[in-house]
Design a protein around this motif. Sequence first.
Motif, PDB file in Angstrom:
ATOM      1  N   LYS A  10      -7.966  -3.700   3.073  1.00 11.66           N
ATOM      2  CA  LYS A  10      -8.098  -5.112   2.127  1.00 11.66           C
ATOM      3  C   LYS A  10      -8.238  -6.195   2.988  1.00 11.66           C
ATOM      4  O   LYS A  10      -7.566  -6.118   4.239  1.00 11.66           O
ATOM      5  N   TYR A  50     -13.321  -3.949  -9.837  1.00 11.02           N
ATOM      6  CA  TYR A  50     -12.228  -4.004 -10.463  1.00 11.02           C
ATOM      7  C   TYR A  50     -12.247  -4.305 -11.999  1.00 11.02           C
ATOM      8  O   TYR A  50     -11.549  -4.820 -12.550  1.00 11.02           O
ATOM      9  N   GLU A  61      -6.925 -13.829  -9.636  1.00 10.41           N
ATOM     10  CA  GLU A  61      -6.250 -13.912  -8.477  1.00 10.41           C
ATOM     11  C   GLU A  61      -6.855 -12.471  -7.542  1.00 10.41           C
ATOM     12  O   GLU A  61      -7.103 -12.586  -6.293  1.00 10.41           O
ATOM     13  N   ARG A 103       1.905   0.750   2.740  1.00 11.91           N
ATOM     14  CA  ARG A 103       2.104  -0.556   2.092  1.00 11.91           C
ATOM     15  C   ARG A 103       3.533  -1.118   2.837  1.00 11.91           C
ATOM     16  O   ARG A 103       3.704  -2.376   2.760  1.00 11.91           O
ATOM     17  N   ILE A 110       2.511  -7.833  -3.900  1.00 14.74           N
ATOM     18  CA  ILE A 110       1.756  -6.998  -4.806  1.00 14.74           C
ATOM     19  C   ILE A 110       0.462  -7.488  -4.841  1.00 14.74           C
ATOM     20  O   ILE A 110      -0.594  -6.562  -5.065  1.00 14.74           O
ATOM     21  N   GLY A 111       0.065  -8.664  -4.651  1.00 17.28           N
ATOM     22  CA  GLY A 111      -1.385  -9.191  -4.602  1.00 17.28           C
ATOM     23  C   GLY A 111      -1.801  -8.848  -3.435  1.00 17.28           C
ATOM     24  O   GLY A 111      -3.276  -8.227  -3.388  1.00 17.28           O
ATOM     25  N   HIS A 116      -6.296  -0.073  -0.866  1.00 14.75           N
ATOM     26  CA  HIS A 116      -6.520   0.415  -2.112  1.00 14.75           C
ATOM     27  C   HIS A 116      -6.785   1.925  -1.927  1.00 14.75           C
ATOM     28  O   HIS A 116      -7.617   2.456  -1.089  1.00 14.75           O
TER      29      HIS A 116
HETATM   30  P1  CMP Z   1      -5.173  -1.685  -6.334  1.00 10.72           P
HETATM   31  O1  CMP Z   1      -4.723  -0.379  -5.863  1.00 10.72           O
HETATM   32  O2  CMP Z   1      -6.232  -2.336  -5.465  1.00 10.72           O
HETATM   33  O3  CMP Z   1      -5.498  -1.918  -7.923  1.00 10.72           O
HETATM   34  C1  CMP Z   1      -5.480  -3.075  -8.646  1.00 10.72           C
HETATM   35  C2  CMP Z   1      -4.849  -4.191  -7.779  1.00 10.72           C
HETATM   36  O4  CMP Z   1      -4.418  -5.223  -8.750  1.00 10.72           O
HETATM   37  C3  CMP Z   1      -3.531  -3.460  -7.262  1.00 10.72           C
HETATM   38  O5  CMP Z   1      -3.888  -2.917  -5.975  1.00 10.72           O
HETATM   39  C4  CMP Z   1      -2.790  -4.881  -6.608  1.00 10.72           C
HETATM   40  O6  CMP Z   1      -3.241  -5.223  -5.517  1.00 10.72           O
HETATM   41  C5  CMP Z   1      -3.307  -5.779  -7.943  1.00 10.72           C
HETATM   42  N1  CMP Z   1      -2.088  -6.036  -8.905  1.00 10.72           N
HETATM   43  C6  CMP Z   1      -1.512  -5.293  -9.586  1.00 10.72           C
HETATM   44  N2  CMP Z   1      -0.679  -5.885 -10.215  1.00 10.72           N
HETATM   45  C7  CMP Z   1      -0.730  -7.161  -9.879  1.00 10.72           C
HETATM   46  C8  CMP Z   1       0.256  -8.302 -10.164  1.00 10.72           C
HETATM   47  N3  CMP Z   1       1.130  -8.380 -10.779  1.00 10.72           N
HETATM   48  N4  CMP Z   1      -0.387  -9.433  -9.447  1.00 10.72           N
HETATM   49  C9  CMP Z   1      -1.224  -9.540  -8.540  1.00 10.72           C
HETATM   50  N5  CMP Z   1      -1.939  -8.586  -8.403  1.00 10.72           N
HETATM   51  C10 CMP Z   1      -1.767  -7.129  -8.769  1.00 10.72           C
END
Ligand code: CMP
Length: 138
Positions: A10, A50, A61, A103, A110-111, A116
């Motif tokens: 990412k 997504y 976001e 990670r 988390i964002g 991924h």
């Molecule tokens: P990913 O595995 O790419 O799949 C969906 C993505 O949404 C996840 O990784 C996170 O990066 C993002 N995500 C999940 N929960 C949250 C959250 N509470 N706030 C922001 N991003 C989130």
Amino acid sequence: MSQRTFSIIKPDAVKKGYAAAILAEIEKAGFKLVAIKKIGLTKTQAEGFYHVHAARPFFGELTEFMSSGTIFPMVIEKDNAIADLRTLMGATDPAKADEGTIRKKFASSIGENAIHGSDAEDTAAFEIGYFFAGLELK
Ligand code: CMP
């Protein structure tokens, strides 16, 4: 049985210079690199990727972030690839990720969580097809 899965390094990880280190972790874990490319997504392209999260409060976001810089989408292969990549990545929230996971080592929130990985066979098929043509997957 050998299985393919889809992954993205990412924008946060690329900007911090972690792309090669993350790729090395993936190869060290026994994955074979089938295809990889370096691209940037538009917001609309990130929304398409997504789409299953469209109703989530973090969708704006998430898609803003995923279109904020260079990414490395890739297809990788090994036995049990989908589950094994998710173990190697660690929990979605890096604060909850186990020691030694990607990670835990490379993500900040988390964002902005560095990597991924597809969560199931049907999502892997959609995600591979979103970024790669059949001829790129030989
Ligand atoms: P990913 O595995 O790419 O799949 C969906 C993505 O949404 C996840 O990784 C996170 O990066 C993002 N995500 C999940 N929960 C949250 C959250 N509470 N706030 C922001 N991003 C989130």
